[in-house]
Design an enzyme around this catalytic site. Structure first.
Site, PDB file in Angstrom:
ATOM      1  N   HIS A 374     -30.071  93.148  -6.929  1.00 24.38           N
ATOM      2  CA  HIS A 374     -28.710  93.205  -6.238  1.00 24.38           C
ATOM      3  C   HIS A 374     -28.508  92.905  -4.885  1.00 24.38           C
ATOM      4  O   HIS A 374     -27.287  92.916  -4.294  1.00 24.38           O
ATOM      5  CB  HIS A 374     -28.277  94.440  -6.451  1.00 24.38           C
ATOM      6  CG  HIS A 374     -28.256  95.139  -7.987  1.00 24.38           C
ATOM      7  ND1 HIS A 374     -27.100  95.216  -8.635  1.00 24.38           N
ATOM      8  CD2 HIS A 374     -29.012  95.664  -8.671  1.00 24.38           C
ATOM      9  CE1 HIS A 374     -27.480  95.564  -9.827  1.00 24.38           C
ATOM     10  NE2 HIS A 374     -28.552  96.175  -9.783  1.00 24.38           N
ATOM     11  N   LYS A 567     -14.130  98.532   0.460  1.00 28.19           N
ATOM     12  CA  LYS A 567     -15.511  98.320  -0.096  1.00 28.19           C
ATOM     13  C   LYS A 567     -16.538  99.078   1.022  1.00 28.19           C
ATOM     14  O   LYS A 567     -15.836  99.401   2.043  1.00 28.19           O
ATOM     15  CB  LYS A 567     -16.071  96.800  -0.013  1.00 28.19           C
ATOM     16  CG  LYS A 567     -15.513  95.955   1.145  1.00 28.19           C
ATOM     17  CD  LYS A 567     -15.643  94.297   0.754  1.00 28.19           C
ATOM     18  CE  LYS A 567     -14.851  93.630   0.209  1.00 28.19           C
ATOM     19  NZ  LYS A 567     -15.306  93.219  -1.006  1.00 28.19           N
ATOM     20  N   ARG A 568     -17.730  98.942   0.852  1.00 27.62           N
ATOM     21  CA  ARG A 568     -18.554  99.719   1.987  1.00 27.62           C
ATOM     22  C   ARG A 568     -18.297  98.755   3.248  1.00 27.62           C
ATOM     23  O   ARG A 568     -18.252  97.746   3.219  1.00 27.62           O
ATOM     24  CB  ARG A 568     -19.739  99.630   1.777  1.00 27.62           C
ATOM     25  CG  ARG A 568     -20.396 100.572   0.597  1.00 27.62           C
ATOM     26  CD  ARG A 568     -20.167 101.910   0.843  1.00 27.62           C
ATOM     27  NE  ARG A 568     -20.977 102.189   2.074  1.00 27.62           N
ATOM     28  CZ  ARG A 568     -22.075 102.963   1.894  1.00 27.62           C
ATOM     29  NH1 ARG A 568     -22.385 103.382   0.587  1.00 27.62           N
ATOM     30  NH2 ARG A 568     -22.675 103.438   2.937  1.00 27.62           N
ATOM     31  N   LYS A 573     -19.832  91.853   5.128  1.00 29.96           N
ATOM     32  CA  LYS A 573     -18.547  91.766   4.274  1.00 29.96           C
ATOM     33  C   LYS A 573     -17.275  91.297   5.054  1.00 29.96           C
ATOM     34  O   LYS A 573     -16.332  91.272   4.706  1.00 29.96           O
ATOM     35  CB  LYS A 573     -18.363  93.213   3.670  1.00 29.96           C
ATOM     36  CG  LYS A 573     -19.329  93.371   2.535  1.00 29.96           C
ATOM     37  CD  LYS A 573     -19.110  95.060   2.105  1.00 29.96           C
ATOM     38  CE  LYS A 573     -20.129  95.461   1.139  1.00 29.96           C
ATOM     39  NZ  LYS A 573     -20.149  94.959  -0.316  1.00 29.96           N
ATOM     40  N   THR A 675     -17.842  93.477  -7.223  1.00 27.54           N
ATOM     41  CA  THR A 675     -17.317  93.814  -8.449  1.00 27.54           C
ATOM     42  C   THR A 675     -15.841  94.284  -8.082  1.00 27.54           C
ATOM     43  O   THR A 675     -14.963  94.228  -9.061  1.00 27.54           O
ATOM     44  CB  THR A 675     -18.034  94.942  -9.496  1.00 27.54           C
ATOM     45  OG1 THR A 675     -18.153  95.945  -8.097  1.00 27.54           O
ATOM     46  CG2 THR A 675     -19.266  94.287  -9.873  1.00 27.54           C
ATOM     47  N   LYS A 679     -12.161  93.881 -10.269  1.00 25.56           N
ATOM     48  CA  LYS A 679     -11.143  94.967 -10.537  1.00 25.56           C
ATOM     49  C   LYS A 679      -9.677  94.555 -10.061  1.00 25.56           C
ATOM     50  O   LYS A 679      -8.406  94.513 -10.724  1.00 25.56           O
ATOM     51  CB  LYS A 679     -11.327  96.126  -9.779  1.00 25.56           C
ATOM     52  CG  LYS A 679     -12.743  96.955 -10.486  1.00 25.56           C
ATOM     53  CD  LYS A 679     -13.241  97.917  -9.507  1.00 25.56           C
ATOM     54  CE  LYS A 679     -14.776  98.023  -9.850  1.00 25.56           C
ATOM     55  NZ  LYS A 679     -15.629  98.791  -9.042  1.00 25.56           N
TER      56      LYS A 679
HETATM   57  C1  26Q Z   1     -32.320 102.003  -0.314  1.00 22.65           C
HETATM   58  C2  26Q Z   1     -33.299 102.395   0.348  1.00 22.65           C
HETATM   59  C3  26Q Z   1     -33.006 103.705   0.812  1.00 22.65           C
HETATM   60  C4  26Q Z   1     -31.994 104.439   0.554  1.00 22.65           C
HETATM   61  C5  26Q Z   1     -30.978 103.686  -0.014  1.00 22.65           C
HETATM   62  C6  26Q Z   1     -31.014 102.640  -0.369  1.00 22.65           C
HETATM   63  C7  26Q Z   1     -30.045 101.787  -0.882  1.00 22.65           C
HETATM   64  C8  26Q Z   1     -28.952 102.241  -1.923  1.00 22.65           C
HETATM   65  C9  26Q Z   1     -27.957 101.650  -2.341  1.00 22.65           C
HETATM   66  C10 26Q Z   1     -29.906 100.284  -1.122  1.00 22.65           C
HETATM   67  C11 26Q Z   1     -29.018  99.474  -1.737  1.00 22.65           C
HETATM   68  C12 26Q Z   1     -28.049 100.339  -2.488  1.00 22.65           C
HETATM   69  C13 26Q Z   1     -26.999  99.704  -3.011  1.00 22.65           C
HETATM   70  C14 26Q Z   1     -26.669  98.241  -2.961  1.00 22.65           C
HETATM   71  C15 26Q Z   1     -25.472  97.667  -3.873  1.00 22.65           C
HETATM   72  O1  26Q Z   1     -24.722  98.088  -4.244  1.00 22.65           O
HETATM   73  N1  26Q Z   1     -25.418  96.184  -3.924  1.00 22.65           N
HETATM   74  C16 26Q Z   1     -24.246  95.908  -4.487  1.00 22.65           C
HETATM   75  O2  26Q Z   1     -24.483  95.621  -6.039  1.00 22.65           O
HETATM   76  C17 26Q Z   1     -23.208  95.321  -6.670  1.00 22.65           C
HETATM   77  C18 26Q Z   1     -23.662  95.360  -8.044  1.00 22.65           C
HETATM   78  O3  26Q Z   1     -24.600  94.209  -8.573  1.00 22.65           O
HETATM   79  C19 26Q Z   1     -23.103  93.825  -6.381  1.00 22.65           C
HETATM   80  O4  26Q Z   1     -21.948  93.432  -6.886  1.00 22.65           O
HETATM   81  C20 26Q Z   1     -22.946  93.787  -4.672  1.00 22.65           C
HETATM   82  O5  26Q Z   1     -22.867  92.313  -4.378  1.00 22.65           O
HETATM   83  C21 26Q Z   1     -23.854  94.364  -3.797  1.00 22.65           C
HETATM   84  O6  26Q Z   1     -23.886  94.431  -2.654  1.00 22.65           O
END
Ligand code: 26Q
Length: 832
Positions: A374, A567-568, A573, A675, A679
């Site tokens: 991702h 978004k985050r 971004k 995503t 929406k």
């Molecule tokens: C990793 C290590 C320690 C703690 C947390 C994490 C962690 C947690 C969540 C790392 C990444 C995430 C989330 C990532 C994320 O949401 N990525 C998004 O995924 C979407 C679905 O595929 C994409 O549409 C987005 O582009 C992408 O940013």
């Protein structure tokens, strides 16, 4: 006497009688739950009304849930498991009512009880078990699998605390704990009987069994994993799939030794340690990287889930199971590298517990595991220090070493003498601290590796994963993300749903490719339809304006253009680019430069990781700029800015249907897919966006005339990197210079001098990876094109309809059919 052959119960489930769902019966059952089960009566706190209704609805899911389970478990049926540290499901009640088709009955039943269903629904806390896109994607996938009758089960963690609640104090983000389980969770079913034991720590011991070298994992500290099942209903198809979430608990004997030694407090402490594992969702924060508890969570999920899948597969006691056949009926999809330790865990179980040889175990594992990436951002690539594994998961480290040494032999056969490549591809990163590269382990251990949008998958093949792509091109594939049209259109936007169904029937809800039947209605001759389309949008904007008034104390005029970025908060971004444009618009008002002016309400929302200083500064900046602009009498309603606190699934359900312009302005090559963009499109917003992630596919689907494209492309960004001189953009663009000067002047931070200096420095840094200033002019011009298009109301309406009508590809139903066709190969199962 006639004797019939005994049939074990799992072949002959007793039938459950379906419950009636007319308003009168629903009302009676609701009152039963409220009074006899919860012991509450009219006038009680509203959360009990919600709870009683949730139980009433859950009862009506039970028959289908059970039938689905039984149908999917028939011997020989293949099943998939979606393994994810995150499932961002939001609220369940309204969604189930939609899927079951009993919303009207329930509405009536609640009315008879003097309750408004809409208000009852609001009392459900969001299940916020995810950070953002990746977690929400998992939830949309679950919805689509149930609707497509695919036998897919979700495995996750039942965090006691979900994503933190964000509130704003003096413009700054503050975090509060999200204790979503405080009032219990009426949807879940605890299944203690399927608990699993999970090992940590200890050491390994080699011994001979029948002359064969075996290994056992000794003196570990064990933790219990207890499953809680949540129902996932399909859309009007009698299918209810399962999301199984694990909670950690101390083993019964956890404290025996310490109790006996008289150390009561020590004993309770070790119990707490066990319970810590499922206590809290980690925010997506690079400062949280490498935390031991996070690794415990990952192994806890992977081990419990694999053991559970094996338990289910071998559930018939009289039969023999040949584990060499395990991959024929089981496949695991790993949501990013987070659960990737599953590769080593399955190897461990097959070898140590099920007596398979290495080669057989490896063949099974690499036919079971599939990996989805991702992100391309290097700081987000997971790696774990070897010393942590040594201490926490000693047996798994041995297995990873063996996987790596066999893998490196393959590499050196293909590229003899290429030691650079060997170092690049090794699962172990050498150095003062040695690390395990989880993405490499995932690729080596999987038969499928996919990205989440066409551009992202291409960049993986050409960049990050290029070495692996050369070795195994057949493993790599793309699966462009989607979102579920049930939650994101039918549930979130009932007025638009009714209007569409009136024109083209209802089938589009379960088959979004049919939404293109709406395209002819975008034509100029359908003026009456266009009127109604605008009326729906206006009503949705009034609903959002009410939310903004309540949450932000800012008045939005529903007739203005609603321009939204939620978004985050992350530098890639580029919320900063949005802010620069806002300041530019403000200066235009101040300078009386009002050609083609359009009144705008700009909404920004999103959470910053608690340890991400710059992201938090950006939130403060948005709030500071908002305060100055909103209170300047000269602005006089031409421009309104609001930051909506605690952006979450439930707020997006109000925001997306009310949006005119969707901001998707990431630095090209950095947003894997996005995503939120989908929406918004489905709800008739027009995108202003860069050539990045799924924006590209949205642009292709809707056509360039219905999309505001701007900015550098991924390859231009890369080329510019070496010669990026941000100050030159100020020299050549006095409007940009004015914006930066106003920011620098302290105009937005009179009481807190200098607080935005780090932001200005970042923008002017030649090493700025996000190249905000490089896209400023193109962005402002694109925004001006937006304004001109908005001034032609009919034209805008056509664009809006065309966006909705072209969104068919972005349903997760399509995404899931592709996963199933190329990776899982499951037969749909009808529960009857
Ligand atoms: C990793 C290590 C320690 C703690 C947390 C994490 C962690 C947690 C969540 C790392 C990444 C995430 C989330 C990532 C994320 O949401 N990525 C998004 O995924 C979407 C679905 O595929 C994409 O549409 C987005 O582009 C992408 O940013």
């Amino acid at each position: 006497m006639k004797t019939s052959k005994f049939v074990p119960h799992f072949y002959r489930p007793f039938r459950l009688e379906p419950l009636a769902s007319d308003a009168a019966t629903l009302g009676r059952n609701f009152k039963h739950y409220l009074s006899y089960h919860l012991g509450r009566f009219q006038g009680c706190a509203p959360n009990y009304v919600y709870e009683a209704l949730a139980y009433t609805v859950r009862d009506r899911l039970m028959v289908d849930w059970r039938n689905t389970w039984n149908a999917q478990l028939l011997p020989g049926a293949r099943r998939a498991y979606y393994m994810s540290l995150e499932f961002l499901i939001g609220r369940a009640l309204g969604n189930h009512l939609l899927n079951m088709g009993i919303k009207n009955g329930v509405e009536q039943a609640m009315f008879d009880y003097s309750q408004k269903l809409e208000e009852v629904i609001e009392n459900e806390p969001d299940a916020g078990l995810g950070n953002g896109g990746l977690g929400r994607l998992a939830a949309c996938f679950m919805d689509s699998c149930a609707t497509l009758k695919l036998p897919v089960m979700g495995y996750g963690i039942r965090y006691e605390y979900g994503m933190f609640r964000q509130y704003i104090e003096n413009g700054y983000q503050k975090e509060a704990a999200d204790h979503w389980l405080q009032n219990g969770n009426p949807w879940e079913i605890e299944r203690l009987e399927y608990s699993q034991l999970i090992q940590f720590g200890g050491h390994t011991e080699h011994f001979y069994d029948d002359g064969k070298l075996k290994i056992r994992w000794m003196s570990s500290n064990d933790v219990i994993a207890v499953p809680y099942d949540m129902p996932i209903s399909g859309y009007r198809n009698k299918t209810v799939n399962t999301l199984r979430l694990w909670k950690s608990a101390a083993t019964d004997e956890f404290n025996l030794a310490e109790f006996n030694a008289g150390s009561y407090t020590e004993a309770v402490r070790s119990k707490n340690q066990a319970e810590d594992i499922s206590m809290v969702l980690y925010p997506n924060d690079s400062s949280e990287n490498g935390k031991e508890l996070r690794l415990r969570q990952q192994y806890f999920l992977a081990s419990a889930s694999i053991k559970d899948a094996i338990r289910v597969w071998t559930r018939i006691p009289s039969e023999q199971f040949d584990f060499k056949q395990f991959a024929a009926e089981n496949v695991f999809q790993m949501n990013d590298t987070h659960p990737t330790i599953a590769v080593a865990e399955l190897m461990r179980i097959l070898i140590d517990d099920k007596d398979l040889g290495w080669d057989d175990a490896w063949a099974v594992t690499t036919q079971c595991m599939a990996y989805t990436n991702h992100t391309l951002l290097p700081e987000a690539l997971e790696k774990w220090p070897v010393f942590l594994f040594e201490r926490l998961l000693p047996r798994l480290l041995e297995i990873i070493y063996e996987i790596n040494s066999r893998f490196l032999r393959i590499v050196s056969m293909k590229w003899p003498g290429d030691t650079d490549r060997l170092n690049r591809m090794s699962i172990i990163e050498e150095g003062p601290t040695r690390y395990i590269r989880m993405a490499w382990l995932a690729i080596v251990g999987s038969f499928s590796v996919n990205g989440v949008a066409a551009l992202h998958s291409q960049l993986l093949r050409e960049g990050l994963f290029h070495d692996f792509y050369q070795l195994w091109p057949e493993k790599f594939n793309n699966k462009t993300n989607g979102v579920t049209p049930r939650r994101w259109i039918a549930h979130a936007n009932p007025a638009m749903t009714a209007l569409i169904s009136e024109q083209i029937g209802e089938d589009w809800i379960a088959d979004l490719s049919q939404i293109e039947k709406l395209k002819p209605y975008a034509g100029a001759s359908h003026r009456a339809f266009h009127e109604r389309w605008r009326a729906v949008k206006l009503a949705n904007k009034q609903r959002l304006a009410a939310l903004v008034a309540e949450e932000c104390r800012v008045v939005f005029d529903p007739t203005a253009l609603f321009d939204v970025q939620v978004k985050r908060i992350h530098e890639y971004k580029r919320q900063l680019l949005n802010v620069l444009h806002i300041i530019h618009l403000y200066l235009r008002i101040k300078h009386g430069n009002l050609d083609h002016w359009v009144n705008r309400c700009i909404l920004i929302g999103g959470k910053a990781a608690p340890g991400y200083r710059m992201a938090k500064k950006i939130i403060k900046l948005v709030n500071s700029v908002a305060e100055v602009i909103n209170s300047d009498p000269e602005v006089d309603g031409k421009l309104k800015i609001a930051f909506i606190p605690n952006y979450c699934v439930s707020s997006m359900e109000i925001i997306a249907p009310a949006t005119d312009v969707s901001e998707q302005i990431s630095t090209a090559g950095k947003e894997a897919s996005g995503t939120g963009n989908m929406k918004f499109m489905m709800n008739g917003a027009v995108t202003i966006g860069t050539y990045d992630g799924a924006n590209i596919e949205i642009l292709e689907a809707v056509g360039a005339e219905n999309f505001f494209l701007f900015g550098l492309r991924a390859e231009q960004i890369d080329a510019l990197r070496h010669e990026y001189r941000p100050w030159e953009y100020l020299e050549h663009d006095h409007e940009l210079d004015d914006v930066i000067n106003l920011l620098r002047s302290g105009h937005f931070n009179m009481n807190e001098p200098g607080i935005f200096n780090p932001v200005i420095d970042a923008l002017l840094n030649p090493a700025d990876p996000w190249m905000v200033l490089a896209d400023f002019r193109a962005y402002v011009d694109a925004q001006q094109a937006v304004a001109r298009a908005w001034l032609d109301t009919e034209h805008w309406t056509r664009m809006s309809i065309m966006n909705t009508a072209s969104s068919g590809f972005f349903s997760t139903d399509r995404t899931m059919l592709e996963y199933n066709r190329d990776i899982w190969k499951l037969a749909p199962v009808s529960a009857q």
